[in-house]
Design an enzyme around this catalytic site. Sequence first.
Site, PDB file in Angstrom:
ATOM      1  N   ASP A 114      34.673  25.899  68.689  1.00 25.31           N
ATOM      2  CA  ASP A 114      33.859  25.452  69.821  1.00 25.31           C
ATOM      3  C   ASP A 114      34.686  25.198  71.079  1.00 25.31           C
ATOM      4  OD1 ASP A 114      35.164  23.222  68.761  1.00 25.31           O
ATOM      5  OD2 ASP A 114      33.360  22.330  67.930  1.00 25.31           O
ATOM      6  N   ASP A 174      28.624  11.426  63.232  1.00 21.18           N
ATOM      7  CA  ASP A 174      27.178  11.662  63.057  1.00 21.18           C
ATOM      8  C   ASP A 174      26.890  12.801  62.084  1.00 21.18           C
ATOM      9  OD1 ASP A 174      27.894  13.909  64.512  1.00 21.18           O
ATOM     10  OD2 ASP A 174      26.543  13.537  66.200  1.00 21.18           O
ATOM     11  N   HIS A 233      28.194  15.917  62.181  1.00 25.41           N
ATOM     12  CA  HIS A 233      28.255  17.294  62.696  1.00 25.41           C
ATOM     13  C   HIS A 233      29.447  18.059  62.140  1.00 25.41           C
ATOM     14  CE1 HIS A 233      30.635  15.887  66.523  1.00 25.41           C
ATOM     15  NE2 HIS A 233      31.477  16.345  65.628  1.00 25.41           N
ATOM     16  N   GLU A 277      25.180  19.466  66.151  1.00 28.93           N
ATOM     17  CA  GLU A 277      24.726  18.079  66.084  1.00 28.93           C
ATOM     18  C   GLU A 277      23.510  17.964  65.150  1.00 28.93           C
ATOM     19  OE1 GLU A 277      26.718  16.020  67.054  1.00 28.93           O
ATOM     20  OE2 GLU A 277      27.057  15.869  69.207  1.00 28.93           O
TER      21      GLU A 277
HETATM   22  P1  PGA Z   1      37.890  14.079  65.089  1.00 29.50           P
HETATM   23  O1  PGA Z   1      36.517  14.873  65.333  1.00 29.50           O
HETATM   24  O2  PGA Z   1      38.739  15.001  64.272  1.00 29.50           O
HETATM   25  O3  PGA Z   1      38.464  13.867  66.448  1.00 29.50           O
HETATM   26  O4  PGA Z   1      37.531  12.841  64.357  1.00 29.50           O
HETATM   27  C1  PGA Z   1      35.967  15.596  64.278  1.00 29.50           C
HETATM   28  C2  PGA Z   1      34.685  16.263  64.726  1.00 29.50           C
HETATM   29  O5  PGA Z   1      34.033  15.755  65.658  1.00 29.50           O
HETATM   30  O6  PGA Z   1      34.324  17.289  64.143  1.00 29.50           O
END
Ligand code: PGA
Length: 260
Positions: free
Chosen positions: A67, A136, A138, A143
Site C-alpha cells: 500500500d 482494528d 486491517h 479497513e
Molecule cells: P504497525 O502497523 O506495524 O505500525 O503496528 C501494522 C498495520 O497497520 O498493518
Amino acid sequence: MEVIIESTQEAASLLAAKMIAALVHSKPTAVLGLATGSTPLGLYRELARMHRDEGLDFRQVTSFNLDEYVGLGPSHPASYHHFMRENFFQHINLPAQNTHIPDGLSTDIPQTCEEYESSIRQAGGIDLQILGIGSDGHIGFNEPSSSLASRTRIKTLTPRTRADNAPFFGPGEEVPQHVITMGIGTILETRQVLLLGFGEKKADALAAAIEGPISPLVPASALHFHPRAHAILDEAAASKLQRNEYYRHVFTNKPLWQRL
Ligand code: PGA
C-alpha cells in the site's frame, strides 16, 4: 492457519527472516509481498544482516508492497516508498526496477490499481506475502467492512488507523485520508502468508482474527480462507488467544519434514 508463538518480537522476526531466506535460496526469482509499519522492521534488519554477512542474494527477487498513501510522493518521509528505501532496499541488492509500490501521486487511481494487479500477474503472482495487522484488524490498508474479494483500490482510513499512524508524520502534519492498497482478494491469491503481530496492542485484533468468526469487520480473519497462512506472534500479542497451549503443542510436535 498455523499459529506460532515466540517468546519475543526479536525471536519471531528471526523466524520470519529464516522462512523468507529459505524461499529465496530455493527460488532465487521469488516474488515477495512486502509490508511497512513498525512490525516488519526487525525482519528487514535481519534480512539485511543475512545479505551482508551470509550473502543472501536478492538480485533476481521481485517485490510488491501492499500500500501507499494517496498524495505522498516517494521523497515524503512518511511515504512507504521512503520507508522501504530507508529500512530495507538500500541495505540489500534488490534492483530498484524489480520493486513495486503503488503510486500515491497517480492522477488516475483506478488505472494505477488495475496496472498494479496486472504487474503482479505478469510477475507470476506473489510467492510469499508479509503482513502486519492493524489494531482494528486491517491487513494492508483493508479497513473493517472491506470486501473479502477486494482487489487493489483506493480506501479511506478509519480515524483509529490515522491516529495509530500519526507518529510517523511530522508535528501538525495530517495523516492522509486515502490510500491505495492491495485488496483482500489480492492477498488471498498469494501462495503463502506470514502475518506478524507483536505487542499487547495487537492482542485483541489477533484474537478476533484467529479465533473469532470470519467477518469483513475483522479483515485479517479472511486469512482462514488462505491455505498457507502462518501467524508469527510474540507472547504479548498471543496473550488473548484461548487455544494458546494447543498452538504451542502443534508447533513443538511438528514433524521434521514439515519444518523449515
Ligand atoms: P504497525 O502497523 O506495524 O505500525 O503496528 C501494522 C498495520 O497497520 O498493518
